[in-house]
Motif scaffolding. Structure first.
Motif, short mmCIF file in Angstrom:
data_model
loop_
_atom_site.label_atom_id
_atom_site.label_comp_id
_atom_site.label_asym_id
_atom_site.label_seq_id
_atom_site.Cartn_x
_atom_site.Cartn_y
_atom_site.Cartn_z
N ALA A 118 0.82 -1.21 0.00
CA ALA A 118 0.00 0.00 0.00
C ALA A 118 0.85 1.26 0.00
N GLU A 119 2.09 1.15 0.48
CA GLU A 119 2.96 2.32 0.54
C GLU A 119 3.64 2.62 -0.79
N GLU A 120 3.60 1.69 -1.72
CA GLU A 120 4.21 1.95 -3.03
C GLU A 120 3.45 3.08 -3.71
N PRO A 121 4.18 3.97 -4.40
CA PRO A 121 3.59 5.20 -4.92
C PRO A 121 2.31 5.02 -5.76
N ASP A 122 2.29 4.14 -6.71
CA ASP A 122 1.11 4.03 -7.56
C ASP A 122 0.34 2.74 -7.35
N ALA A 123 0.39 2.26 -6.13
CA ALA A 123 -0.25 0.98 -5.85
C ALA A 123 -1.75 1.13 -5.64
N LEU A 124 -2.48 0.15 -6.14
CA LEU A 124 -3.89 0.00 -5.79
C LEU A 124 -4.02 -1.44 -5.28
#
Ligand code: ADP
Ligand code: MG
Length: 147
Positions: A102-108
């Protein structure tokens, strides 16, 4: 908080609806819990969302029941699809690294059976609940954002 109700009458209808749901999930929400009984249509909806986001062909999206997590990369998002049905403890959940995803920049991050874990519910940015209302009919309630 954005809230919308949808109704579909077929699997194809749910796949197509993925596009309208995807619009509600971009760009802000990161982690969404998908609620509904077995066979409600959670995985089918993820197929539609993945296709709408250009992250995968719908038919290439399969249930992560045993692998727990599948990952698809699209032009705008990195889509994580999880199924926590078989997961039993918060400890196993930690091993999975949900928070890091969830902390990854473009994660959904779309989480089936996320409601089993209080920590997932607390962290989630929204929820999609699916109700089987007879035959092939399904009711969807999409709630995104806090408040
Ligand atoms: P879940 O992930 O919630 O367990 P799936 O998406 O894997 O559910 O399965 C849903 C099943 O219900 C599929 O077999 C699909 O063909 C069927 N189905 C029938 N009508 C619908 C509908 N309106 N939307 C989604 N799936 C439907
Ligand atoms: Mg499923």
């Amino acid at each position: 908080m954005k809230e919308k109700r949808f109704k579909t009458r077929s699997e194809a209808g749910t796949l197509a609806m993925g596009e309208r749901v995807a619009e509600m999930l971009l760009p802000a929400p990161k982690m969404i819990v998908l609620r509904g009984d077995l066979g409600a249509g959670k995985t089918t909806l993820v197929k539609g969302i993945a296709a709408a986001l250009g992250a995968a062909e719908a038919e290439d999206v399969t249930s992560p029941t045993f692998t727990l997590v599948h990952e698809y990369v699209g032009p705008k998002v990195k889509l994580y699809h999880l199924d926590l049905y078989r997961l039993e403890t918060e400890r196993e959940l930690l091993t999975l690294g949900l928070e890091e995803m969830a902390e990854e920049p473009d994660a959904l991050v779309l989480v089936e059976w996320g409601e089993k874990f209080a920590s997932v519910v607390a962290r989630a940015d929204g929820e999609i609940s699916i109700e089987h209302v007879g035959g092939d009919k399904r009711l969807f309630l999409v709630r995104v954002g806090r408040g």
